[in-house]
Enzyme design. Structure first.
Site, mmCIF file in Angstrom:
data_model
loop_
_atom_site.group_PDB
_atom_site.id
_atom_site.type_symbol
_atom_site.label_atom_id
_atom_site.label_comp_id
_atom_site.label_asym_id
_atom_site.label_seq_id
_atom_site.Cartn_x
_atom_site.Cartn_y
_atom_site.Cartn_z
ATOM 1 N N GLU A 1 10.944 -93.036 76.706
ATOM 2 C CA GLU A 1 9.783 -93.817 76.276
ATOM 3 C C GLU A 1 10.052 -94.613 75.005
ATOM 4 O O GLU A 1 9.492 -95.680 74.786
ATOM 5 C CB GLU A 1 8.568 -92.905 76.033
ATOM 6 C CG GLU A 1 8.185 -92.024 77.186
ATOM 7 C CD GLU A 1 7.597 -92.782 78.360
ATOM 8 O OE1 GLU A 1 7.558 -94.019 78.297
ATOM 9 O OE2 GLU A 1 7.208 -92.128 79.326
ATOM 10 N N HIS B 1 11.797 -83.627 75.959
ATOM 11 C CA HIS B 1 11.685 -83.829 77.406
ATOM 12 C C HIS B 1 11.731 -82.480 78.101
ATOM 13 O O HIS B 1 12.450 -81.592 77.674
ATOM 14 C CB HIS B 1 12.844 -84.709 77.914
ATOM 15 C CG HIS B 1 12.603 -85.281 79.273
ATOM 16 N ND1 HIS B 1 12.917 -84.606 80.427
ATOM 17 C CD2 HIS B 1 12.070 -86.463 79.651
ATOM 18 C CE1 HIS B 1 12.585 -85.365 81.464
ATOM 19 N NE2 HIS B 1 12.071 -86.492 81.026
HETATM 20 C C1 COA Z 1 7.838 -84.391 76.623
HETATM 21 C C2 COA Z 1 7.184 -83.069 76.199
HETATM 22 C C3 COA Z 1 5.740 -83.067 76.786
HETATM 23 C C4 COA Z 1 7.991 -81.902 76.772
HETATM 24 O O1 COA Z 1 7.301 -80.746 76.497
HETATM 25 P P1 COA Z 1 7.810 -79.269 76.794
HETATM 26 O O2 COA Z 1 9.089 -79.260 77.534
HETATM 27 O O3 COA Z 1 6.668 -78.563 77.418
HETATM 28 O O4 COA Z 1 8.142 -78.740 75.327
HETATM 29 P P2 COA Z 1 7.265 -77.703 74.531
HETATM 30 O O5 COA Z 1 5.854 -78.212 74.506
HETATM 31 O O6 COA Z 1 7.514 -76.370 75.140
HETATM 32 O O7 COA Z 1 7.862 -77.782 73.057
HETATM 33 C C5 COA Z 1 8.896 -76.942 72.538
HETATM 34 C C6 COA Z 1 8.819 -76.963 71.016
HETATM 35 O O8 COA Z 1 9.241 -78.255 70.552
HETATM 36 C C7 COA Z 1 8.181 -78.882 69.840
HETATM 37 N N1 COA Z 1 8.141 -80.284 70.253
HETATM 38 C C8 COA Z 1 8.341 -80.760 71.514
HETATM 39 N N2 COA Z 1 8.293 -82.094 71.501
HETATM 40 C C9 COA Z 1 8.070 -82.464 70.214
HETATM 41 C C10 COA Z 1 7.935 -83.723 69.583
HETATM 42 N N3 COA Z 1 8.008 -84.859 70.293
HETATM 43 N N4 COA Z 1 7.697 -83.759 68.276
HETATM 44 C C11 COA Z 1 7.624 -82.610 67.561
HETATM 45 N N5 COA Z 1 7.767 -81.381 68.093
HETATM 46 C C12 COA Z 1 7.988 -81.316 69.408
HETATM 47 C C13 COA Z 1 6.920 -78.165 70.247
HETATM 48 O O9 COA Z 1 5.952 -78.270 69.232
HETATM 49 C C14 COA Z 1 7.439 -76.766 70.419
HETATM 50 O O10 COA Z 1 7.603 -76.215 69.128
HETATM 51 P P3 COA Z 1 7.338 -74.642 68.865
HETATM 52 O O11 COA Z 1 8.391 -73.944 69.674
HETATM 53 O O12 COA Z 1 7.484 -74.521 67.392
HETATM 54 O O13 COA Z 1 5.943 -74.376 69.360
HETATM 55 C C15 COA Z 1 7.143 -82.951 74.672
HETATM 56 O O14 COA Z 1 8.450 -82.971 74.156
HETATM 57 C C16 COA Z 1 6.306 -84.034 73.993
HETATM 58 O O15 COA Z 1 5.079 -83.884 73.882
HETATM 59 N N6 COA Z 1 6.929 -85.166 73.520
HETATM 60 C C17 COA Z 1 6.211 -86.240 72.886
HETATM 61 C C18 COA Z 1 5.549 -87.127 73.905
HETATM 62 C C19 COA Z 1 6.519 -87.989 74.683
HETATM 63 O O16 COA Z 1 7.430 -88.591 74.115
HETATM 64 N N7 COA Z 1 6.290 -88.051 75.997
HETATM 65 C C20 COA Z 1 7.112 -88.830 76.882
HETATM 66 C C21 COA Z 1 8.027 -87.934 77.678
HETATM 67 S S1 COA Z 1 9.147 -88.840 78.705
#
Ligand code: COA
Length: 365
Positions: A299, A243
């Protein structure tokens, strides 16, 4: 400040999100206190009018539940074209027409969202919409209009807990959109129609569908480790984890896990599988992404609750909207109370001093 991250753009008394401590307060109540106890009408009233003295509010909403015939015609035409469920909600909401009074718009929107969603869903299935019943509560009536049966108290409680849990969440994108529109002096129907558009986006309205697909794909707990390792190693994200704001467990996940367990009953195979998958996923995320603090988000258990209620995936985001519309409206009221048009600035990074090309040097068009 990409994505306005960290920028404070409003003061609010409606909800507080503390991502470092995993805390969510809604109108003064911790989410775990409010969500499983309140009727949805109480939550909506508390947010919109800052009081738990409802003074006939629930009955007033019930009286406003029937769709105008033009809206029903519009939804039927949309169903014939297989329009997306969120697009149908956006069109349906826009079609109810703005009254001259904010409070009228607020109540009409709150009352009509479930009717629009349920009627459209039935039309999409080639079935006749079921007329709302004024003797049922807001959540019970939604399930009744979808399935044609008066739902059990356990199912109504499950849905109300979900609706209360996701009703407001700080200055999220759709709420911000609603406040921007309200700040121009435009009407609430316009503000809410804009907010629906923002919520539809996959980065916001969420993807509880994929979280559920992942659990189904795993199928048996003994396969969880193998499937999840494969996903992480191939660079896929595990749906329902991570998140932007919460760096500890999203407090809404626990509220919804408890609601799912209470609704599905002890020993439910899907619930047990989901809990097991969650534990494996958290272990593997810590192993592959140490220090990223990836925790279960809302979610994951939203999917379980809504699936447990018998809702199909295209209904997940519209059902989210049936809850969030109360938060949007409360923010519109709050914006109105101390309004100043929301009008930030941008930094110009384009060229300057260009000369309009003369006809002789103009490129061929
Ligand atoms: C919610 C979300 C978009 C937040 O993204 P964010 O704050 O921008 O986090 P980042 O994209 O900067 O990710 C940080 C690191 O964690 C990893 N990561 C983040 N969420 C992950 C997940 N669900 N599964 C695996 N790896 C994940 C990224 O690959 C990144 O790794 P790295 O540092 O090796 O490149 C992201 O966690 C995600 O895509 N989750 C899955 C989708 C989801 O459940 N969405 C509903 C949200 S309420």
């Amino acid at each position: 400040m990409s994505g306005l991250e960290g920028v404070i753009a409003a003061e609010t008394e409606l909800s507080m999100v503390d991502g470092e401590h995993g805390e969510l307060i809604i109108a003064g109540f911790p989410v775990a206190e409010l969500a499983p106890n309140a009727e949805f009408e109480e939550t909506a009233h508390l947010l919109c009018y800052r009081s738990l003295e409802l003074n006939g509010f629930a009955a007033d909403l019930a009286r406003r539940r029937s769709l105008p015939p033009e809206t029903l015609d519009l939804l039927a035409a949309a169903a014939a074209r297989r329009v997306d469920t969120m697009d149908a909600l956006r069109m349906g909401a826009a079609s109810i027409g703005a009254a001259a009074v904010d409070d009228e718009d607020a109540r009409n929107l709150l009352a009509l969202f479930p009717t629009i969603v349920a009627a459209y869903w039935r039309l999409l299935q080639g079935r006749t919409p079921i007329a709302p019943r004024a003797d049922l509560g807001h959540a019970a009536n939604y399930l009744y209009m979808l399935f044609g049966e008066v739902p059990s108290p356990a199912r109504v409680r499950g849905l109300q807990t979900y609706l209360n849990t996701v009703v407001d969440h700080g200055l999220n994108a759709s709420t911000f959109a609603a406040r921007v529109i309200a700040s121009t002096g435009s009407d609430f129907v316009s503000a809410i129609t804009g907010a629906i558009g923002a919520l539809k986006g996959p980065l916001h309205g969420g993807a509880p569908g994929p979280a559920l697909d992942m659990v189904f794909e795993i199928g048996e707990l003994s396969r969880a480790e193998e499937v999840l390792r494969r996903k992480i190693e191939s660079g896929e994200r595990l749906m329902g984890f991570g998140h932007r704001v919460y760096k500890v467990r999203d407090p809404r996940a626990d509220v919804l896990a408890t609601a799912a367990e209470a609704m599905l009953g002890p020993g439910n195979a899907l619930y047990d599988l989901a809990r097991g998958v969650e534990a494996v996923a958290l272990r593997l995320l810590e192993e592959y992404k140490p220090g990223r603090r990836l925790q279960t988000n809302v979610e994951f258990y939203t999917a379980l609750v809504l699936h447990g209620l018998g809702l199909e995936v295209p209904l997940f985001t519209p059902t989210f909207a049936i809850s969030r519309v109360a938060g949007w409206i409360a923010h519109c009221f709050e914006q109105r109370r101390a309004n100043r048009i929301i009008r930030p600035q941008s930094v110009y990074r384009g060229p300057r001093g260009l000369r309009w090309p003369s006809p002789a040097t103009q490129p061929a068009r």
